[in-house]
Design a protein around this motif. Structure first.
Motif, mmCIF file in Angstrom:
data_model
loop_
_atom_site.group_PDB
_atom_site.id
_atom_site.type_symbol
_atom_site.label_atom_id
_atom_site.label_comp_id
_atom_site.label_asym_id
_atom_site.label_seq_id
_atom_site.Cartn_x
_atom_site.Cartn_y
_atom_site.Cartn_z
ATOM 1 N N ARG A 1 5.330 -46.620 -29.433
ATOM 2 C CA ARG A 1 5.455 -47.404 -30.672
ATOM 3 C C ARG A 1 4.371 -48.478 -30.737
ATOM 4 O O ARG A 1 3.736 -48.688 -31.782
ATOM 5 C CB ARG A 1 6.838 -48.068 -30.743
ATOM 6 N N LYS A 2 4.166 -49.174 -29.594
ATOM 7 C CA LYS A 2 3.148 -50.245 -29.566
ATOM 8 C C LYS A 2 1.754 -49.677 -29.811
ATOM 9 O O LYS A 2 0.960 -50.261 -30.545
ATOM 10 C CB LYS A 2 3.198 -50.977 -28.218
ATOM 11 N N GLU A 3 1.464 -48.521 -29.188
ATOM 12 C CA GLU A 3 0.158 -47.883 -29.376
ATOM 13 C C GLU A 3 -0.084 -47.570 -30.845
ATOM 14 O O GLU A 3 -1.191 -47.735 -31.365
ATOM 15 C CB GLU A 3 0.119 -46.602 -28.537
ATOM 16 N N PHE A 4 0.973 -47.113 -31.530
ATOM 17 C CA PHE A 4 0.830 -46.699 -32.930
ATOM 18 C C PHE A 4 1.025 -47.842 -33.922
ATOM 19 O O PHE A 4 1.136 -47.605 -35.120
ATOM 20 C CB PHE A 4 1.783 -45.543 -33.236
ATOM 21 N N GLU A 5 1.051 -49.072 -33.420
ATOM 22 C CA GLU A 5 1.044 -50.224 -34.330
ATOM 23 C C GLU A 5 -0.356 -50.479 -34.878
ATOM 24 O O GLU A 5 -0.514 -51.192 -35.864
ATOM 25 C CB GLU A 5 1.547 -51.480 -33.600
ATOM 26 N N SER A 6 -1.371 -49.877 -34.252
ATOM 27 C CA SER A 6 -2.748 -50.091 -34.714
ATOM 28 C C SER A 6 -2.929 -49.483 -36.100
ATOM 29 O O SER A 6 -2.412 -48.395 -36.384
ATOM 30 C CB SER A 6 -3.747 -49.458 -33.743
ATOM 31 N N PRO A 7 -3.639 -50.178 -36.996
ATOM 32 C CA PRO A 7 -3.857 -49.674 -38.362
ATOM 33 C C PRO A 7 -4.488 -48.282 -38.384
ATOM 34 O O PRO A 7 -4.139 -47.452 -39.213
ATOM 35 C CB PRO A 7 -4.789 -50.715 -38.982
ATOM 36 N N GLU A 8 -5.375 -48.032 -37.428
ATOM 37 C CA GLU A 8 -6.071 -46.742 -37.381
ATOM 38 C C GLU A 8 -5.084 -45.589 -37.130
ATOM 39 O O GLU A 8 -5.121 -44.560 -37.810
ATOM 40 C CB GLU A 8 -7.140 -46.775 -36.286
ATOM 41 N N LEU A 9 -4.176 -45.782 -36.160
ATOM 42 C CA LEU A 9 -3.211 -44.720 -35.840
ATOM 43 C C LEU A 9 -2.122 -44.608 -36.898
ATOM 44 O O LEU A 9 -1.603 -43.519 -37.143
ATOM 45 C CB LEU A 9 -2.610 -44.950 -34.456
ATOM 46 N N GLN A 10 -1.761 -45.712 -37.521
ATOM 47 C CA GLN A 10 -0.797 -45.652 -38.622
ATOM 48 C C GLN A 10 -1.368 -44.842 -39.785
ATOM 49 O O GLN A 10 -0.673 -44.032 -40.401
ATOM 50 C CB GLN A 10 -0.420 -47.063 -39.087
ATOM 51 N N LYS A 11 -2.637 -45.074 -40.053
ATOM 52 C CA LYS A 11 -3.312 -44.325 -41.120
ATOM 53 C C LYS A 11 -3.379 -42.843 -40.771
ATOM 54 O O LYS A 11 -3.138 -41.972 -41.625
ATOM 55 C CB LYS A 11 -4.719 -44.895 -41.335
ATOM 56 N N LEU A 12 -3.687 -42.528 -39.510
ATOM 57 C CA LEU A 12 -3.754 -41.132 -39.069
ATOM 58 C C LEU A 12 -2.394 -40.466 -39.190
ATOM 59 O O LEU A 12 -2.284 -39.332 -39.676
ATOM 60 C CB LEU A 12 -4.237 -41.075 -37.613
ATOM 61 N N SER A 13 -1.329 -41.166 -38.775
ATOM 62 C CA SER A 13 0.022 -40.608 -38.836
ATOM 63 C C SER A 13 0.418 -40.275 -40.266
ATOM 64 O O SER A 13 0.964 -39.203 -40.557
ATOM 65 C CB SER A 13 1.018 -41.600 -38.232
ATOM 66 N N ASP B 1 12.141 -38.590 -33.230
ATOM 67 C CA ASP B 1 10.699 -38.697 -33.387
ATOM 68 C C ASP B 1 10.153 -39.708 -32.383
ATOM 69 O O ASP B 1 10.828 -40.674 -32.015
ATOM 70 C CB ASP B 1 10.371 -39.135 -34.822
ATOM 71 N N LEU B 2 8.927 -39.501 -31.946
ATOM 72 C CA LEU B 2 8.325 -40.385 -30.949
ATOM 73 C C LEU B 2 8.080 -41.790 -31.486
ATOM 74 O O LEU B 2 7.897 -42.728 -30.713
ATOM 75 C CB LEU B 2 7.009 -39.780 -30.450
ATOM 76 N N LEU B 3 8.086 -41.939 -32.806
ATOM 77 C CA LEU B 3 7.873 -43.256 -33.411
ATOM 78 C C LEU B 3 9.147 -43.812 -34.034
ATOM 79 O O LEU B 3 9.117 -44.815 -34.744
ATOM 80 C CB LEU B 3 6.756 -43.174 -34.467
ATOM 81 N N ASP B 4 10.296 -43.169 -33.763
ATOM 82 C CA ASP B 4 11.568 -43.673 -34.290
ATOM 83 C C ASP B 4 11.856 -45.069 -33.749
ATOM 84 O O ASP B 4 11.595 -45.367 -32.572
ATOM 85 C CB ASP B 4 12.718 -42.740 -33.898
#
Length: 526
Positions: free
Chosen positions: A327-339, A232-235
């Motif tokens: 991974r760094k990009e998806f540390e944002s609360p907004e993207l974590q919520k979207l994921s 996975d891209l966020l592994d």
């Protein structure tokens, strides 16, 4: 890249592709102007590292000065066997856009050179809809089904949505105003469908570029639904290490090696001038070495000069380098919520353990309770000429009553005392006034003139559970008819070229490991 010659641009555009359709047109356009290309992806399963394969090719297109459109095919995703409702698809489209932009940034692709389009932005327009109707007036059912054979799930009685799919993809070429479409070689039949039918609507034939299908880490195609075959891209780095440790990497084998394919199609296409594939290893294993072209690396591995563990460690290093910005990009609360919203985890049971929850559809055929039964009594249904009423011993307290439509195909003598494969966890239903408590699994030819019960090995014991190779777990107590679990799983239940019963090429086996078969090859099992 105006300094590049047409020949240099063509080299960049076509390198590592398996096939190009329309090469003459490509040559003509490149002499006059830059090429316009689109790549589309249906927003269904979660993108994984294999998506770097098309992304690195898109980087090639941009280096060659091409105008590139990325289509988030949300309408196609909805039509693809209705895998997700519109509300979820909307979230997944946003997730795809965010993660693909992060991937492209990770490999140094300037986003301002790209155009991102959502399918429903134009596919619901009056003009597009009229063209769908125009196309349906010239396309045969045979051609529509054939075109989607490698992409759309093939079932005996296909949904109209699956037959529409290839036509919509063909029309996208016209409505996106491109010269060419790019995709995997599994799209070839859709591409040739487009070349045949777009001119019949008065539209020009497009160029088609096809990537080879890259093996997954476990061997075979890298798939979103096969956990061990994809990263996975966020592994996390720990998960990357764990999955690569399981990766298939036989010493000297270069023909079915997902690691080498990834190195070839992704890493070497991204290396800048002077960069190479740098392997760090102990002196006793040969010391550090750098490869500046892929063919040298492949030959080195084929000659058993590179240990699989050293290849895995090096690929791990490069994959983590690619994934770290994502991974760094998806540390944002907004993207974590979207994921979390786009790909929600399995619902928890009352005990709070998600692992004990009902398995999702893609978990596979272990949800089916298929057992060996012995027919101990055969009677004709009193109110239906085509139905038998069977009493079947399944090693339960009482034999089960099962209604079967085999009268026209199998004699009473052939059925009596026969071993059969019985699907036991269907919801019981009345058939002409008699309750049926299961289904005898059979194969039939295309025109239903021959129907055969699956052949069970004579050594199998009544009541023993049959399972598919590679799948384990407790079957559902009862398959939910509202969720159409059986209907969805049975799409991939068939006999192979040798007449052996399989689910996605996984054999149906007795507890002793014997295979079930049929006199009919390449047929669906119902």
């Amino acid at each position: 890249m105006t300094s590049l010659t047409p020949e240099q641009k063509k080299t960049l555009i076509t390198r590592n592709l398996q096939e190009v359709l329309g090469e003459d047109k490509l040559n003509t356009i490149l002499k006059e102007r830059d090429l316009k290309i689109y790549w589309g992806t249906a927003t269904t399963g979660k993108p994984h590292v294999a998506y770097f394969v098309p992304m690195s090719k898109i980087a090639d297109f941009l280096k060659a000065g091409c105008e590139v459109t990325i289509l988030f095919a949300d309408l196609h995703a909805y039509l693809d066997n209705m895998k997700a409702p519109w509300s979820l698809l909307e979230l997944r489209t946003k997730y795809y856009e965010a993660v693909i932009k992060a991937m492209l940034s990770s490999i140094g692709v300037p986003l301002e050179k790209l155009k991102f389009v959502k399918g429903t932005d134009y596919q619901l327009s009056k003009e597009y809809t009229l063209d769908v109707y125009r196309l349906s007036s010239v396309v045969t059912q045979h051609d529509a089904k054939k075109a989607g054979a490698e992409v759309v799930k093939q079932i005996e009685y296909p949904l109209l949505s699956g037959l529409l799919y290839p036509g919509l993809q063909a029309l996208d070429e016209e409505y996106l105003k491109v010269d060419a479409q790019f995709g995997g070689v599994d799209q070839r039949k859709i591409f040739t469908f487009s070349e045949k039918y777009l001119p019949q609507l008065g539209y020009e034939k497009r160029i088609h570029f096809m990537n080879p299908m890259v093996p997954g880490l476990a061997g075979g195609k890298m798939s979103s639904s096969e956990e061990d075959s994809k990263i996975d891209l966020l592994d996390s780095p720990a998960n990357v290490k764990k999955k690569l440790k399981k990766a298939f990497c036989e010493p000297g084998n270069v023909t079915d090696n997902g690691l080498l394919s990834f190195v070839k199609h992704v890493l070497f296409s991204l290396f800048k001038e002077g960069e190479g594939f740098e392997i760090n290893r102990s002196e006793e294993n040969g010391g550090d070495i750098t490869f500046n072209n892929y063919n040298d690396l492949e030959q080195y591995f084929a000659d058993n000069k590179l240990h699989p563990a050293d290849l895995k460690a090096t690929v791990e290093k490069y994959i983590n380098k690619l994934l770290e910005p994502i991974r760094k990009e998806f540390e944002s609360p907004e993207l974590q919520k979207l994921s979390a919203a786009a790909y929600p985890p399995p619902a928890k049971t009352k005990g709070g353990n998600a692992a004990n929850a009902a398995a999702p559809e893609e978990d596979g055929p272990h949800r089916l309770d298929i057992r060996v039964g012995k027919v101990i009594e055969v009677q004709r249904h009193p109110d239906a000429d085509t139905l038998y009423v069977l009493k079947i011993d399944l090693a339960e307290e009482q034999p089960r009553t099962i209604i079967s439509g085999l009268v026209k195909f199998v004699t009473v003598e052939e059925l009596d005392q026969r071993l059969v494969a019985v699907l036991c966890n269907l919801k019981p239903s009345k058939m002409r006034g008699i309750l049926s408590e299961g289904m005898v699994l059979c194969t039939s030819n295309e025109d239903h003139t021959v129907v055969e019960p699956i052949i069970v090995p004579a050594s199998a014991a009544p009541g023993s559970r049959l399972a598919f190779e590679g799948y384990s777990g407790k079957p559902d107590d009862q398959l939910n008819p509202k969720k159409k679990v059986w209907e969805k799983l049975s799409v991939d239940l068939k006999t192979n070229n040798e007449g052996l019963a399989v689910w996605k090429d996984n054999f149906l086996l007795t507890p002793e490991g014997e295979k079930l078969s049929s006199k009919l090859a390449n047929c669906f099992i119902k």
